[in-house]
Design a protein around this motif. Structure first.
Motif, mmCIF file in Angstrom:
data_model
loop_
_atom_site.group_PDB
_atom_site.id
_atom_site.type_symbol
_atom_site.label_atom_id
_atom_site.label_comp_id
_atom_site.label_asym_id
_atom_site.label_seq_id
_atom_site.Cartn_x
_atom_site.Cartn_y
_atom_site.Cartn_z
ATOM 1 N N PRO A 3 0.837 -1.207 0.000
ATOM 2 C CA PRO A 3 0.000 0.000 0.000
ATOM 3 C C PRO A 3 0.869 1.253 0.000
ATOM 4 O O PRO A 3 1.851 1.336 0.742
ATOM 5 N N ARG A 4 0.495 2.176 -0.829
ATOM 6 C CA ARG A 4 1.251 3.433 -0.885
ATOM 7 C C ARG A 4 0.666 4.450 0.109
ATOM 8 O O ARG A 4 0.465 5.617 -0.205
ATOM 9 N N ASN A 5 0.382 3.965 1.296
ATOM 10 C CA ASN A 5 -0.122 4.814 2.367
ATOM 11 C C ASN A 5 1.073 5.286 3.183
ATOM 12 O O ASN A 5 1.707 4.501 3.908
ATOM 13 N N LEU A 6 1.391 6.557 3.058
ATOM 14 C CA LEU A 6 2.605 7.066 3.692
ATOM 15 C C LEU A 6 2.548 6.974 5.208
ATOM 16 O O LEU A 6 3.572 6.740 5.859
ATOM 17 N N ARG A 7 1.353 7.128 5.786
ATOM 18 C CA ARG A 7 1.251 7.045 7.244
ATOM 19 C C ARG A 7 1.561 5.626 7.736
ATOM 20 O O ARG A 7 2.249 5.441 8.735
ATOM 21 N N HIS A 8 1.028 4.629 7.018
ATOM 22 C CA HIS A 8 1.304 3.251 7.403
ATOM 23 C C HIS A 8 2.791 2.929 7.248
ATOM 24 O O HIS A 8 3.388 2.261 8.110
ATOM 25 N N LEU A 9 3.369 3.394 6.171
ATOM 26 C CA LEU A 9 4.780 3.118 5.939
ATOM 27 C C LEU A 9 5.654 3.837 6.964
ATOM 28 O O LEU A 9 6.682 3.302 7.404
ATOM 29 N N ARG A 10 5.255 5.037 7.363
ATOM 30 C CA ARG A 10 6.018 5.745 8.401
ATOM 31 C C ARG A 10 5.911 5.024 9.737
ATOM 32 O O ARG A 10 6.887 4.954 10.502
ATOM 33 N N ARG A 77 14.742 10.011 0.456
ATOM 34 C CA ARG A 77 14.594 10.861 -0.734
ATOM 35 C C ARG A 77 13.501 11.904 -0.537
ATOM 36 O O ARG A 77 13.664 13.072 -0.893
ATOM 37 N N LEU A 78 12.381 11.456 0.013
ATOM 38 C CA LEU A 78 11.199 12.305 0.058
ATOM 39 C C LEU A 78 11.262 13.372 1.142
ATOM 40 O O LEU A 78 10.943 14.546 0.904
ATOM 41 N N ASP A 79 11.662 12.996 2.341
ATOM 42 C CA ASP A 79 11.534 13.904 3.483
ATOM 43 C C ASP A 79 12.388 15.169 3.383
ATOM 44 O O ASP A 79 11.931 16.254 3.773
ATOM 45 N N PRO A 80 13.634 15.109 2.902
ATOM 46 C CA PRO A 80 14.382 16.369 2.776
ATOM 47 C C PRO A 80 13.706 17.369 1.841
ATOM 48 O O PRO A 80 13.723 18.576 2.106
ATOM 49 N N ALA A 81 13.110 16.879 0.757
ATOM 50 C CA ALA A 81 12.418 17.785 -0.166
ATOM 51 C C ALA A 81 11.176 18.378 0.487
ATOM 52 O O ALA A 81 10.845 19.552 0.264
ATOM 53 N N LEU A 82 10.480 17.577 1.298
ATOM 54 C CA LEU A 82 9.302 18.089 2.016
ATOM 55 C C LEU A 82 9.714 19.101 3.081
ATOM 56 O O LEU A 82 9.108 20.174 3.209
ATOM 57 N N ALA A 83 10.762 18.753 3.841
ATOM 58 C CA ALA A 83 11.195 19.631 4.926
ATOM 59 C C ALA A 83 11.740 20.954 4.410
ATOM 60 O O ALA A 83 11.644 21.984 5.100
ATOM 61 N N GLU A 84 12.295 20.959 3.212
ATOM 62 C CA GLU A 84 12.781 22.217 2.642
ATOM 63 C C GLU A 84 11.628 23.179 2.385
ATOM 64 O O GLU A 84 11.791 24.398 2.481
ATOM 65 N N ILE A 85 10.471 22.633 2.072
ATOM 66 C CA ILE A 85 9.295 23.469 1.846
ATOM 67 C C ILE A 85 8.698 23.916 3.166
ATOM 68 O O ILE A 85 8.377 25.096 3.362
ATOM 69 N N ALA A 86 8.537 22.979 4.106
ATOM 70 C CA ALA A 86 8.003 23.294 5.435
ATOM 71 C C ALA A 86 8.400 22.174 6.390
ATOM 72 O O ALA A 86 8.194 20.994 6.062
ATOM 73 N N PRO A 87 8.958 22.491 7.560
ATOM 74 C CA PRO A 87 9.431 21.458 8.484
ATOM 75 C C PRO A 87 8.355 20.460 8.893
ATOM 76 O O PRO A 87 8.659 19.296 9.154
ATOM 77 N N LYS A 88 7.103 20.890 8.968
ATOM 78 C CA LYS A 88 6.024 20.004 9.418
ATOM 79 C C LYS A 88 5.484 19.112 8.315
ATOM 80 O O LYS A 88 4.702 18.192 8.579
ATOM 81 N N LEU A 89 5.900 19.367 7.075
ATOM 82 C CA LEU A 89 5.267 18.701 5.936
ATOM 83 C C LEU A 89 5.515 17.192 5.867
ATOM 84 O O LEU A 89 4.605 16.454 5.460
ATOM 85 N N PRO A 90 6.695 16.660 6.243
ATOM 86 C CA PRO A 90 6.905 15.211 6.110
ATOM 87 C C PRO A 90 5.837 14.365 6.792
ATOM 88 O O PRO A 90 5.443 13.326 6.265
ATOM 89 N N GLY A 91 5.361 14.787 7.936
ATOM 90 C CA GLY A 91 4.367 13.994 8.644
ATOM 91 C C GLY A 91 2.943 14.226 8.195
ATOM 92 O O GLY A 91 2.025 13.549 8.693
ATOM 93 N N VAL A 93 1.952 15.191 4.599
ATOM 94 C CA VAL A 93 1.653 15.037 3.182
ATOM 95 C C VAL A 93 1.059 13.658 2.913
ATOM 96 O O VAL A 93 1.374 12.673 3.595
ATOM 97 N N THR A 94 0.182 13.573 1.936
ATOM 98 C CA THR A 94 -0.408 12.305 1.520
ATOM 99 C C THR A 94 0.044 11.970 0.106
ATOM 100 O O THR A 94 0.452 12.846 -0.659
ATOM 101 N N LEU A 95 -0.089 10.703 -0.237
ATOM 102 C CA LEU A 95 0.289 10.286 -1.582
ATOM 103 C C LEU A 95 -0.630 10.919 -2.619
ATOM 104 O O LEU A 95 -0.178 11.272 -3.717
ATOM 105 N N ALA A 96 -1.901 11.091 -2.288
ATOM 106 C CA ALA A 96 -2.827 11.719 -3.231
ATOM 107 C C ALA A 96 -2.380 13.124 -3.573
ATOM 108 O O ALA A 96 -2.458 13.557 -4.735
ATOM 109 N N GLN A 97 -1.880 13.854 -2.587
ATOM 110 C CA GLN A 97 -1.383 15.208 -2.840
ATOM 111 C C GLN A 97 -0.141 15.172 -3.716
ATOM 112 O O GLN A 97 -0.006 15.974 -4.651
#
Length: 388
Positions: A3-10, A77-91, A93-97
């Motif tokens: 499943p590409r559910n980021l919350r489950h994978l985290r 790969r994903l989290d540094p790009a998210l954190a560069e935009i906003a520190p809170k974003l890694p936790g 963001v959803t795959l749909a977004q």
């Protein structure tokens, strides 16, 4: 499928790194029963237990270690790009977004992005708007020709593509544990590879790995390189570039090739010795496209007298063969690529007064790519085929 559910994978990633479900719940910001439920769904999809419960906490099983390695690479790969935009974003963001942003980056239009994803236009718009709200900044620019992504959003899309590619490879890794084949190996093939090396290697690979899905993509080098860097292509086979095109791509030489100049059997130049650039300049030619190593060598041959003016650009040996046989054109192409045509007497190699420099032929891959078992087998077969 995983499943590409980021919350489950985290939650799974946190359980492995923390060694406990309570620690995973704390990281994920949910209850421990919610973590347990997420892990149960993940284990069902993965085909077996991922974690072993002990008195001291949880430990990954063999299957869990395989998945954990890929998930860790995906979030790296994903989290540094998210954190560069906003520190809170890694936790958050959803795959749909992310998929909505990726589709919008490709199509530059909400309606076209919705069509690509099979969703309604308002759904895609809501997903991207919510992502911008979570980011606390605009990720898009609206221009006269359409919508373009701002630099941080472009970096995020690139990271998301590579993260999803890691999850695709996780499925292949897990299937290999069960003796199954999963996923698809995608090879970008330049002209020489398609005619001289790849067919033999693929035939042998198919004998050893009959269930593995394969896809070969041909096209200009720049197009294949973009696909490689996005994670859409696993490796490129063909002429190497000097220097390497960019730092995140590594090249491996397999063998050297040289150019040759060809003509149809009835051409007036056949049989003449020591042909020079001056004597060949005014003939019509079919040659590799501009910007390729082969074309650079062709241009260098004529540097002292000026390049021929009547030129057709193509890397197809089939087109070259038919054109040379039916007209007064000459051709310049890889000697190995033309070997079958020359051996069968369809074309003739001209005696040209030039010592062509060697052109390295080999593999191009992403610098930090970790191949699956099937991909590693294909690499081994390509190396052995080239050596032979």
């Amino acid at each position: 499928m995983i499943p590409r559910n980021l919350r489950h994978l985290r939650a799974f990633h946190a359980a492995v790194t923390r060694g406990s479900l309570s620690g995973a719940a704390q990281v994920a910001g949910v209850s421990q029963p919610a973590v347990t439920q997420s892990l149960r769904k993940l284990e069902e999809a993965a085909g077996g237990a991922l974690l072993s419960r002990t008195g001291q906490g949880v430990l990954p099983t063999e299957r869990g270690e395989v998945l954990a390695a890929r998930v860790a690479r995906a979030f790296a790969r994903l989290d540094p790009a998210l954190a560069e935009i906003a520190p809170k974003l890694p936790g958050r963001v959803t795959l749909a977004q992310l998929r909505a942003l990726m589709a919008l980056g490709e199509t530059e239009n909400f309606t076209l992005a919705a069509g690509q994803l099979g969703l309604s236009q308002p759904s895609v718009h809501r997903a991207v708007t919510r992502l911008e709200q979570e980011a606390g900044q605009a990720l898009l620019e609206r221009r006269s020709h359409g919508i373009v992504l701002r630099r941080p959003a472009r970096a995020l899309v690139q990271a998301a593509r590579l993260a999803l590619a890691e999850l695709d490879q996780a499925e292949a890794d897990l299937a290999a544990l069960d003796g199954r084949a999963a996923g698809q190996i995608v090879v970008g093939a330049l002209p020489l590879a398609r005619s001289a090396l790849l067919p033999t290697a693929l035939a042998r690979f198919r004998e050893e790995h009959p269930g593995q899905s394969l896809k070969v993509i041909d096209g200009p080098y720049d197009t294949l390189l973009a696909g490689l860097r996005r994670g859409d292509i696993d490796l490129i086979l063909g002429a190497l570039r000097d220097p390497a095109p960019i730092g995140d791509v590594v090249q491996e030489r397999l063998f050297d090739d040289r150019l040759c100049m060809l003509a149809g059997r009835e051409h007036a130049l056949v049989g003449q010795a020591g042909l020079t650039a001056e004597g060949l300049r005014d003939h019509p030619w079919i040659v590799p496209r501009a910007g390729t190593p082969a074309r650079d060598q062709f241009n260098a041959f004529f540097a002292g007298v000026g390049a021929p003016e009547r030129i057709i650009e193509s890397g197809s040996v089939l087109l070259m063969r038919e054109l040379l046989r039916g007209s007064g054109h000459l051709g310049c192409i890889s000697a190995m690529q033309a070997e079958a045509e020359v051996q069968h007497g369809l074309l003739v190699t001209l005696d040209v007064a030039v010592d062509w420099p060697a052109r390295p032929i080999g593999l191009s891959c992403r610098a930090d790519w970790v191949p699956t078992r099937a991909q590693a087998l294909l690499l081994t077969i390509l190396r052995e085929t080239a050596a032979g």
